[in-house]
Scaffold this motif. Structure first.
Motif, PDB file in Angstrom:
ATOM      1  N   ALA A 237      46.757  -6.221   6.341  1.00 42.81           N
ATOM      2  CA  ALA A 237      48.125  -6.310   6.843  1.00 42.81           C
ATOM      3  C   ALA A 237      48.379  -7.673   7.472  1.00 42.81           C
ATOM      4  CB  ALA A 237      48.372  -5.193   7.854  1.00 42.81           C
ATOM      5  N   VAL A 238      47.381  -8.186   8.215  1.00 46.16           N
ATOM      6  CA  VAL A 238      47.557  -9.499   8.835  1.00 46.16           C
ATOM      7  C   VAL A 238      47.750 -10.563   7.759  1.00 46.16           C
ATOM      8  CG1 VAL A 238      46.431 -11.276  10.217  1.00 46.16           C
ATOM      9  CG2 VAL A 238      46.272  -8.885  10.908  1.00 46.16           C
ATOM     10  N   LEU A 239      46.913 -10.512   6.720  1.00 49.55           N
ATOM     11  CA  LEU A 239      47.055 -11.486   5.634  1.00 49.55           C
ATOM     12  C   LEU A 239      48.458 -11.419   5.046  1.00 49.55           C
ATOM     13  CD1 LEU A 239      43.725 -11.087   3.602  1.00 49.55           C
ATOM     14  CD2 LEU A 239      44.463 -13.072   4.885  1.00 49.55           C
ATOM     15  N   GLY A 240      48.939 -10.214   4.804  1.00 47.91           N
ATOM     16  CA  GLY A 240      50.252 -10.053   4.173  1.00 47.91           C
ATOM     17  C   GLY A 240      51.363 -10.583   5.055  1.00 47.91           C
ATOM     18  N   VAL A 241      51.302 -10.248   6.329  1.00 47.20           N
ATOM     19  CA  VAL A 241      52.381 -10.658   7.232  1.00 47.20           C
ATOM     20  C   VAL A 241      52.431 -12.177   7.352  1.00 47.20           C
ATOM     21  CG1 VAL A 241      53.052 -10.648   9.665  1.00 47.20           C
ATOM     22  CG2 VAL A 241      52.510  -8.509   8.510  1.00 47.20           C
ATOM     23  N   LEU A 242      51.274 -12.833   7.334  1.00 50.53           N
ATOM     24  CA  LEU A 242      51.285 -14.284   7.489  1.00 50.53           C
ATOM     25  C   LEU A 242      51.552 -15.031   6.196  1.00 50.53           C
ATOM     26  CD1 LEU A 242      48.336 -14.824   9.993  1.00 50.53           C
ATOM     27  CD2 LEU A 242      50.779 -14.716  10.452  1.00 50.53           C
ATOM     28  N   SER A 243      51.282 -14.421   5.055  1.00 45.12           N
ATOM     29  CA  SER A 243      51.411 -15.219   3.834  1.00 45.12           C
ATOM     30  C   SER A 243      52.615 -14.850   2.975  1.00 45.12           C
ATOM     31  CB  SER A 243      50.132 -15.141   3.008  1.00 45.12           C
ATOM     32  OG  SER A 243      49.934 -13.827   2.549  1.00 45.12           O
ATOM     33  N   PHE A 244      53.053 -13.603   3.001  1.00 45.20           N
ATOM     34  CA  PHE A 244      54.192 -13.250   2.153  1.00 45.20           C
ATOM     35  C   PHE A 244      55.457 -14.057   2.476  1.00 45.20           C
ATOM     36  CE2 PHE A 244      52.287  -9.326   0.273  1.00 45.20           C
ATOM     37  CZ  PHE A 244      52.662  -9.601  -1.028  1.00 45.20           C
ATOM     38  N   PRO A 245      55.723 -14.355   3.761  1.00 42.26           N
ATOM     39  CA  PRO A 245      56.929 -15.157   4.025  1.00 42.26           C
ATOM     40  C   PRO A 245      56.924 -16.498   3.308  1.00 42.26           C
ATOM     41  CG  PRO A 245      56.150 -14.156   6.042  1.00 42.26           C
ATOM     42  CD  PRO A 245      55.102 -13.881   4.999  1.00 42.26           C
ATOM     43  N   VAL A 246      55.725 -17.057   3.097  1.00 41.16           N
ATOM     44  CA  VAL A 246      55.675 -18.346   2.414  1.00 41.16           C
ATOM     45  C   VAL A 246      56.103 -18.195   0.954  1.00 41.16           C
ATOM     46  CG1 VAL A 246      54.192 -20.277   1.786  1.00 41.16           C
ATOM     47  CG2 VAL A 246      53.886 -19.123   3.968  1.00 41.16           C
ATOM     48  N   LEU A 247      55.687 -17.084   0.323  1.00 40.54           N
ATOM     49  CA  LEU A 247      56.139 -16.846  -1.044  1.00 40.54           C
ATOM     50  C   LEU A 247      57.647 -16.632  -1.056  1.00 40.54           C
ATOM     51  CD1 LEU A 247      55.510 -16.376  -4.042  1.00 40.54           C
ATOM     52  CD2 LEU A 247      55.387 -13.956  -3.544  1.00 40.54           C
ATOM     53  N   LEU A 248      58.142 -15.941  -0.030  1.00 41.57           N
ATOM     54  CA  LEU A 248      59.584 -15.715   0.048  1.00 41.57           C
ATOM     55  C   LEU A 248      60.310 -17.048   0.088  1.00 41.57           C
ATOM     56  CD1 LEU A 248      61.774 -13.565   0.270  1.00 41.57           C
ATOM     57  CD2 LEU A 248      61.610 -13.725   2.745  1.00 41.57           C
ATOM     58  N   SER A 249      59.792 -17.989   0.898  1.00 42.43           N
ATOM     59  CA  SER A 249      60.457 -19.289   0.967  1.00 42.43           C
ATOM     60  C   SER A 249      60.429 -19.955  -0.398  1.00 42.43           C
ATOM     61  CB  SER A 249      59.798 -20.167   2.023  1.00 42.43           C
ATOM     62  OG  SER A 249      58.526 -20.576   1.576  1.00 42.43           O
ATOM     63  N   GLY A 250      59.277 -19.881  -1.082  1.00 38.25           N
ATOM     64  CA  GLY A 250      59.191 -20.465  -2.422  1.00 38.25           C
ATOM     65  C   GLY A 250      60.189 -19.831  -3.369  1.00 38.25           C
ATOM     66  N   ALA A 251      60.293 -18.505  -3.298  1.00 38.09           N
ATOM     67  CA  ALA A 251      61.195 -17.787  -4.199  1.00 38.09           C
ATOM     68  C   ALA A 251      62.643 -18.176  -3.921  1.00 38.09           C
ATOM     69  CB  ALA A 251      61.002 -16.280  -4.032  1.00 38.09           C
ATOM     70  N   ILE A 252      62.975 -18.338  -2.648  1.00 37.17           N
ATOM     71  CA  ILE A 252      64.364 -18.683  -2.316  1.00 37.17           C
ATOM     72  C   ILE A 252      64.683 -20.100  -2.772  1.00 37.17           C
ATOM     73  CG2 ILE A 252      65.917 -19.110  -0.377  1.00 37.17           C
ATOM     74  CD1 ILE A 252      64.632 -16.666   0.971  1.00 37.17           C
ATOM     75  N   LEU A 253      63.749 -21.033  -2.533  1.00 38.89           N
ATOM     76  CA  LEU A 253      63.990 -22.406  -2.990  1.00 38.89           C
ATOM     77  C   LEU A 253      64.142 -22.425  -4.509  1.00 38.89           C
ATOM     78  CD1 LEU A 253      61.565 -24.529  -0.778  1.00 38.89           C
ATOM     79  CD2 LEU A 253      63.936 -23.905  -0.368  1.00 38.89           C
ATOM     80  N   LEU A 254      63.359 -21.603  -5.176  1.00 35.41           N
ATOM     81  CA  LEU A 254      63.458 -21.574  -6.633  1.00 35.41           C
ATOM     82  C   LEU A 254      64.813 -20.998  -7.063  1.00 35.41           C
ATOM     83  CD1 LEU A 254      62.116 -22.098  -9.311  1.00 35.41           C
ATOM     84  CD2 LEU A 254      60.887 -19.955  -9.113  1.00 35.41           C
ATOM     85  N   LEU A 255      65.277 -19.994  -6.356  1.00 37.95           N
ATOM     86  CA  LEU A 255      66.611 -19.461  -6.653  1.00 37.95           C
ATOM     87  C   LEU A 255      67.664 -20.555  -6.459  1.00 37.95           C
ATOM     88  CD1 LEU A 255      66.663 -15.843  -5.149  1.00 37.95           C
ATOM     89  CD2 LEU A 255      67.140 -16.486  -7.511  1.00 37.95           C
TER      90      LEU A 255
END
Ligand code: HEM
Ligand SMILES: [Cu+2]
Ligand SMILES: [Cu+2]
Lengths: 352, 601
Positions: free
Chosen positions: B238-256
């Motif tokens: 859970a710790v890994l997910g909470v700290l790293s998923f937001p970074v993918l979200l930022s990547g996904a948004i920039l890509l959008l």
């Protein structure tokens, strides 16, 4: 018809498996669940040890069958590649030993310590010495591998020797283009905004260095035993210059040029003999997914003797003349080209 | 233990327990099965959704293996099934890439992330730490429904005219940014990104809940170092997910943004289809950093729950304490930390600065040390044990076997000099399918077989389980082991057809063999699915509360626990979870106070 038959057979198999499963559950209830469980335990323990033995034989057999199809028997075709192969062998050796030991222990322990009526598990919650042992031993082995690896890594990624033959490699959907710097040994500037019609690479012909540059598609010629440097670009999406025989690879990224260099050791003809394959060619495979034609993005490298290479190069016409045939000198002398200059902007403007 | 914990526990107790009896009468179908806030029901929702996705994702792999195994054949029924995507009975390249991309996305995110940690974090955390439910049952429910929404969006992308995303599960731009470069990068890609955004919201809601539940809601006496290893693993996950998923979200948004608003975060100097794009100054490589900053932790998000469950199951069925509990926790911790520091090992051939790359080599190979510790500890747990081969135990042993095989090839890939040759070949495919795909699936199967009696009050059929296990372990090795050889020959991954390549076409026979085996293994999974559904309704009933003789708290609840888990007070914990075979006793539950004469170690 065959489809229906096939489906029927599969369904039948499922039904049979299911019936057996259900029956065996009833039998175990009749026999006494504890007794049935113990019997299953023995069967599974036996299967585990058999899996280990057959598995290890299978590993051997698989190696026998497929090792000849890897690139090892014909050897690496570049200087650096030979070192990489050595490292691969060392790594296979080290990990292979670990693999066999750990898998054998895993399945052998499982078999040996299967449940028995008169056996009690040994209460053994921890042991600091053992734990330190298997922290430090892997750490030492890994350090050795890292040191070796980084030594070669820095060598591979170092700057190419000054006397390297430079070839510019450009990837696009779905093919490769190559540009040679010509007599002045300088690649002319490019600007992607100039890409138009025949000027498919966007070469800036206002740059005098570009006038003698040679552009060929799909097949590249390079001399043997000389360092070769690739300057790598992509026009649309990311591609990757994959050179399995030279053990080299580098992404082609739009907007960010990359480089790699290597020294080929054998000509294509020599490799035909080494590999025992009369159709052998050095292929460039695109190794980064780049769209629907990714799998067909093939390039060919012909490695030949210095003399053959020089002859081939001399027979090539600079791109400038193929794009602007009217500018081509009437004589076949290429040298005189470098004295001419044409402002490209006007040419493009008029060609619109 | 401390006052705070007993206070919180009291609060929960009041909230749930007293009105609990009445509650059950009020529960409607909707609140019990659909918008349920009971962690156990939410776990089942995650599991069953994950299983549906696994069948879809697995079927996709069978379809593209059909193309790889039989590149020369046509299958007219494919055209009946898929229409223009299989014109003339042959899967079209665009569709092949769509299948590969969806297979990866579905299996990595929807099955092995949501289906695995979604299921077992939900199911096991409250039950094993002694809580009545999650810290926030409402957010927990929302976590599932965001996942459901993500699923709907991803599923709908399969039916759009231009096809679903097809640039690989790693969706590198510019390919994924430009509709002109690939038809899958049209609306399908927007749907992919939107779906993933929903998915990330789901895993953040879930993850925060898991973390706060573990930190705050442990029952009296359940200190952190008494927690079962499953809980530790789910905590780090859970710790890994909470700290790293937001970074993918930022990547996904920039890509959008790049796709739809004309920005140039990832785009520069591009000519596509004869069109000169205005974008300049962006970096395509930046996206890869953002992606792998999640992507690498993600692979451990998938693996850690499987490690935790296998540790627990191996110990229970060996009737022996897990060897080196603290070392197991420590190595999980080390892996979790290092997981954030190695992402660029996926980028050794992008033109990365070699000096920078050398740090990533060092840190990557460092991960092998805690991995080795775990393997040797599992092996030592088996040494002088008294092993019962339940289906769960078999899968846990299989997990260790695959983890060894796949972890060792990581040592090749982490060494950048070798990775240059092996990157993006079938060697990588073999590596990550064995260590992540198969190993984690084995951990997940182990978990399902072990906790199914707790979930449904019935057992799965053993004979079907044994068939499932043996076909899967043999088949998985037959599929992925020979792929190493293809990789050593430089055979690239994500190729639709190799027959045009002098360097790779000699593997045609092997590819066919692999395809046949993959169909058989797929069929074995159908047996499992059937067993699962059948046993929910018709399986042998569980008649004792603690069928495996395990120490952990979930086995102190009633056979079919209601919402709130324990009927009376939540039991107090007096010891760690692994007192098996101690002082001549087969097992000592965590709830048993430490005896006067009990030995210390
Ligand atoms: C000893 C430990 C490990 C090391 C040193 C290691 C190293 C690597 C490296 C260097 C790569 C990049 C290869 C390439 O693309 O060229 C890679 C790929 C990958 N690894 Fe590992 N790995 C290890 C364990 C694991 C584990 C435990 C998992 C998952 C549970 C995992 C999952 C993956 C995945 C999914 C990829 C490929 C992603 C892709 O390109 O699609 N690895 N590994
Ligand atoms: Cu390409
Ligand atoms: Cu990684």
């Amino acid at each position: 018809m065959t489809q229906i038959l096939l489906i029927a057979i599969v369904v039948m198999i499922f039904i049979v498996i299911f019936q057996i499963a259900k029956a065996s559950e009833y039998v175990s209830v009749l026999k006494g669940e504890e007794k049935a469980r113990k019997q299953n335990n023995k069967i599974n323990a036996f299967l585990l040890i058999s899996f280990l033995i057959l598995g290890l034989i299978g590993v051997w057999w698989c190696n026998d069958m497929f090792y000849p199809k890897t690139l090892f028997p014909m050897g690496a075709a570049s200087e650096m590649g030979e070192k990489i192969d050595l490292m691969l062998y060392i790594t296979i050796g080290v990990t292979g030993v670990v693999f066999v030991i750990t898998q054998v222990l895993l399945f052998w322990f499982s078999f040996k310590y299967q449940e028995k009526d008169n056996q009690k598990a040994f209460y053994f919650p921890h042991n600091t010495k053992l734990e330190l042992l298997w922290t430090t031993v892997p750490a030492i082995f890994l350090t050795v591998l890292v040191v070796f690896g980084l030594k070669y890594w820095f060598k591979m990624t170092s700057d190419a020797p000054k006397d390297a033959v430079v070839v510019e490699v450009t990837g696009h959907q779905f093919g490769w283009e190559f540009r040679y710097p010509g007599a002045d040994n300088i690649l002319g500037k490019k600007n992607y905004k100039l890409t138009k019609g025949a000027n498919s690479l966007g070469v800036d012909f206002n740059d005098p260095a570009s006038l003698d540059d040679i552009h060929v598609a799909a097949t590249m010629h390079i001399p043997v035993n000389r360092p070769i440097k690739f300057v790598i670009n992509a026009q649309d999406v990311i591609h990757d210059v994959g050179l399995p025989h030279f053990r080299m690879k580098m992404d082609a990224v739009p907007g960010i040029p990359t480089t790699l260099w290597f020294t080929p050791l054998y000509t294509t003809e020599e490799m035909k003999i080494r590999s025992g394959n009369p159709n052998f060619v050095y292929e460039i495979s695109c190794d980064q997914i780049c769209g629907k034609g990714h799998f067909s993005m093939r390039g060919v490298i012909i490695v030949e003797s210095e003399a053959d290479y020089k002859m081939w190069l001399a027979s090539q016409k600079p791109e400038y003349y193929t794009i602007f045939p009217d500018k081509a000198p009437k004589s076949t002398s290429i040298d005189s080209a470098s004295t001419k200059q044409t402002p490209l902007a006007t040419v493009i403007a008029t060609s619109k | 233990m401390s006052n705070t914990i007993s206070l919180q526990e009291a609060a929960i107790y009041q909230e749930h327990d007293a009105p609990h009896v009445e509650h059950q009468h009020h529960e409607t179908f909707i609140t019990k099965y659909v918008f349920s806030q009971d962690h156990k029901m939410i776990a089942k929702q995650f599991l069953i959704t994950g299983m549906i996705w696994a069948v879809i994702g697995g079927l996709f792999s069978v379809l593209f293996r059909l193309q790889l195994g039989y590149p020369e054949s046509t299958f007219p029924w494919l055209e009946d099934l898929l229409g223009h995507w299989a014109k003339g009975g042959k899967i079209q390249p665009e569709f092949y890439y769509a299948l590969v991309t969806m297979h990866g996305t579905i299996l990595v995110f929807f099955v092995l992330t949501a289906g695995l940690s979604g299921t077992f974090a939900n199911f096991l955390i409250p039950l094993q730490i002694g809580a009545r439910d999650m810290a926030s049952p409402l957010l927990n429910m929302l976590s599932y429904w965001f996942f459901f929404l993500a699923s709907i969006i991803m599923f709908s992308s399969l039916f759009v005219q231009t096809g679903p995303a097809s640039g690989g599960w790693t969706i590198y731009p510019p390919l994924s940014a430009l509709g002109d470069a690939s038809s899958g990068s049209k609306i399908g890609m927007d749907l992919w990104l939107t779906s993933m955004a929903m998915f990330i919201v789901s895993s953040l809601l879930g993850g925060l809940n898991y973390i706060s539940t573990i930190l705050n809601l442990r029952t009296k006496g359940m200190s952190m170092t008494r927690m079962p290893l499953t809980i530790w693993a789910l905590f780090f996950t859970a710790v890994l997910g909470v700290l790293s998923f937001p970074v993918l979200l930022s990547g996904a948004i920039l890509l959008l943004f790049d796709r739809n608003l004309g920005t140039s975060f990832f785009l520069s100097d591009i000519v596509v289809n004869g069109k000169i794009l205005p974008n300049e100054g962006g970096s395509a490589i930046l996206f890869q950093h953002l992606f792998w900053f999640l992507g690498h932790p993600e692979v451990y998000i998938i693996l850690l729950p499987a490690m935790g469950m296998s540790s627990e199951i191996i110990s229970v069925n060996s009737r022996k304490p897990i060897f080196g509990y603290m070392a197991m926790v420590g190595s999980l911790f080390a892996i979790a930390i290092l997981a954030f520091l190695v992402w660029a090992h996926h980028m050794f051939v992008t033109g990365l600065n070699p000096f920078l790359g050398s740090f990533f080599v060092l840190l990557t190979l460092l991960i092998a040390v805690p991995s080795a510790i775990k393997v040797f500890n599992w092996l030592t747990t088996l040494w002088r044990a008294n092993i019962r081969f339940t289906p769960a135990m078999l899968f846990a042993i299989g997990f260790v076997s695959f983890f060894i095989s796949g972890g060792l090839t990581g040592i090749f890939l982490g060494n950048s000099a070798l990775d240059i040759h092996l990157h993006d070949t079938y060697f990588v495919v073999a590596h990550f399918h064995i260590v992540m795909g198969v190993a984690s699936f084995f951990g997940m199967f182990a978990g399902v077989y072990h906790w199914f009696p707790k979930m449904y009050g019935r057992y799965l059929n053993n004979t079907l389980a044994f068939i499932h296990f043996w076909v899967t372990i043999i088949g998985a090795y037959l599929i992925f082991w020979p792929m190493h050889y293809e990789g050593l020959a430089g055979m690239p991954r994500r190729y639709y057809d190799f027959s045009g390549w002098e360097s790779f076409k000699m593997f045609a026979g092997l590819n066919q063999f692999i395809s046949v085996i993959s169909m058989i293994v797929f069929a074995a999974q159908i047996i499992f699915i059937f067993n699962f559904i059948y046993s929910i309704f018709k399986g042998r009933r569980v008649t004792t509360t603690n069928p495996w003789g395990a120490n952990t708290l979930e086995w102190t609840t009633p056979i079919r626990p209601g919402h709130g888990n324990w009927v009376g007070e939540i039991p107090e914990v007096h010891r760690g979870a692994y007192d098996y075979g101690k002082d001549g006793r087969e097992f000592i539950p965590q709830t048993e106070p430490v005896g006067e004469n009990e030995s210390h170690h």
